[in-house]
Design a protein around this motif. Structure first.
Motif, PDB file in Angstrom:
ATOM      1  N   LEU A 108       3.330  74.443  11.792  1.00  0.00           N
ATOM      2  CA  LEU A 108       4.255  74.613  10.669  1.00  0.00           C
ATOM      3  C   LEU A 108       4.539  76.109  10.651  1.00  0.00           C
ATOM      4  O   LEU A 108       3.840  76.899  10.021  1.00  0.00           O
ATOM      5  N   LYS A 142       9.295  78.795   5.770  1.00  0.00           N
ATOM      6  CA  LYS A 142       8.260  79.078   4.783  1.00  0.00           C
ATOM      7  C   LYS A 142       8.640  80.375   4.078  1.00  0.00           C
ATOM      8  O   LYS A 142       9.199  81.271   4.726  1.00  0.00           O
ATOM      9  N   LYS A 145       9.502  75.417  -0.473  1.00  0.00           N
ATOM     10  CA  LYS A 145       8.675  74.222  -0.643  1.00  0.00           C
ATOM     11  C   LYS A 145       9.212  73.058   0.177  1.00  0.00           C
ATOM     12  O   LYS A 145       8.442  72.175   0.600  1.00  0.00           O
ATOM     13  N   TYR A 148       7.475  72.333   3.574  1.00  0.00           N
ATOM     14  CA  TYR A 148       6.184  71.654   3.474  1.00  0.00           C
ATOM     15  C   TYR A 148       6.398  70.167   3.161  1.00  0.00           C
ATOM     16  O   TYR A 148       5.742  69.301   3.747  1.00  0.00           O
ATOM     17  N   PHE A 164      -3.417  73.263   5.684  1.00  0.00           N
ATOM     18  CA  PHE A 164      -2.446  74.187   6.261  1.00  0.00           C
ATOM     19  C   PHE A 164      -3.127  75.542   6.445  1.00  0.00           C
ATOM     20  O   PHE A 164      -3.818  76.026   5.549  1.00  0.00           O
ATOM     21  N   ASN A 171       2.683  82.135   2.021  1.00  0.00           N
ATOM     22  CA  ASN A 171       2.875  80.828   2.644  1.00  0.00           C
ATOM     23  C   ASN A 171       1.747  79.861   2.275  1.00  0.00           C
ATOM     24  O   ASN A 171       1.966  78.663   2.092  1.00  0.00           O
ATOM     25  N   ALA A 175       1.977  76.227   0.097  1.00  0.00           N
ATOM     26  CA  ALA A 175       1.403  74.957   0.539  1.00  0.00           C
ATOM     27  C   ALA A 175       0.538  74.339  -0.551  1.00  0.00           C
ATOM     28  O   ALA A 175       0.572  73.122  -0.778  1.00  0.00           O
ATOM     29  N   ALA A 182      -5.187  74.495   1.686  1.00  0.00           N
ATOM     30  CA  ALA A 182      -4.628  75.589   2.478  1.00  0.00           C
ATOM     31  C   ALA A 182      -5.655  76.693   2.664  1.00  0.00           C
ATOM     32  O   ALA A 182      -6.454  76.976   1.771  1.00  0.00           O
TER      33      ALA A 182
END
Length: 202
Positions: A108, A142, A145, A148, A164, A171, A175, A182
């Motif tokens: 990501l 990123k 939102k 994600y 994540f 960032n 998440a 995260a």
């Protein structure tokens, strides 16, 4: 239980692809060292960065918009851009976890198309990831939102079943706001400890 792992690339698994440090290094290789010229290139970069990283302009178009007026061989500059990428400190952790086969693995990451695909090939990232949720493919970056949420929709995973990993706090916080677990990456040792706390094992 964690089912899906989303990994940033630059600053985690690999060095950054085309961040300020890389841009200045390459420009200096071509004799561009004065502050005015470096600042001018930085301004041009910022003006097109969003369309570059979301796949809406090619690398050749990006270079045409940022290098015009400079006495630089564009092909050589492009080659030097590609040479900036190196393996980074979390790569061994990624390799260990991917080899376990316990988790669905996806990137990501924010990255332009040509640099992203060069890095996937050069570091054989398809050996570790089943999916590449890169900004250049999703047309999102990123910390929006939506990127994600789109990644969750593509993987059909609930947010609380995902983790994540990113080196940028903004960032990471984004998440968390969509419900993902995260981790703010700093070192391989810290990453292993944080993953163990949420039950992720190699």
């Amino acid at each position: 239980m964690i089912k899906t792992m989303f990994w940033d690339l630059g600053g985690v698994v690999l060095t950054n692809a085309w961040d300020r440090e890389q841009r200045i290094s390459v420009l200096r290789d071509f004799g561009i060292t004065d502050k005015k010229s470096l600042d001018e290139f930085g301004d041009r970069h910022r003006e097109v960065a969003a369309v570059f990283e979301t796949g809406k302009c090619s690398l050749d178009e990006y270079l045409a918009m940022t290098l015009f007026g400079m006495q630089i061989d564009v092909k050589e500059f492009r080659d030097r851009m590609m040479e900036q990428s190196h393996a980074w400190s979390a790569l061994p952790v990624l390799q260990e976890i991917a080899s376990s086969g316990r988790y669905f693995m996806s990137t990501l990451n924010n990255e332009s198309r040509e640099l992203n695909e060069h890095r996937i090939r050069r570091f054989e990232l398809q050996n570790y990831f089943s999916l590449f949720c890169s900004s250049c493919y999703l047309n999102l970056t990123k910390p929006q939102k939506e990127i994600y949420e789109t990644a969750l929709q593509i993987t059909q995973t609930d947010a609380d079943e995902c983790v994540f990993i990113d080196d940028r706090a903004q960032n990471v916080e984004a998440a968390r706001l969509v419900g993902m677990k995260a981790i703010h990456y700093e070192t391989p040792e810290q990453l292993r400890e944080d993953l163990q706390r949420i039950g992720v094992v190699a």
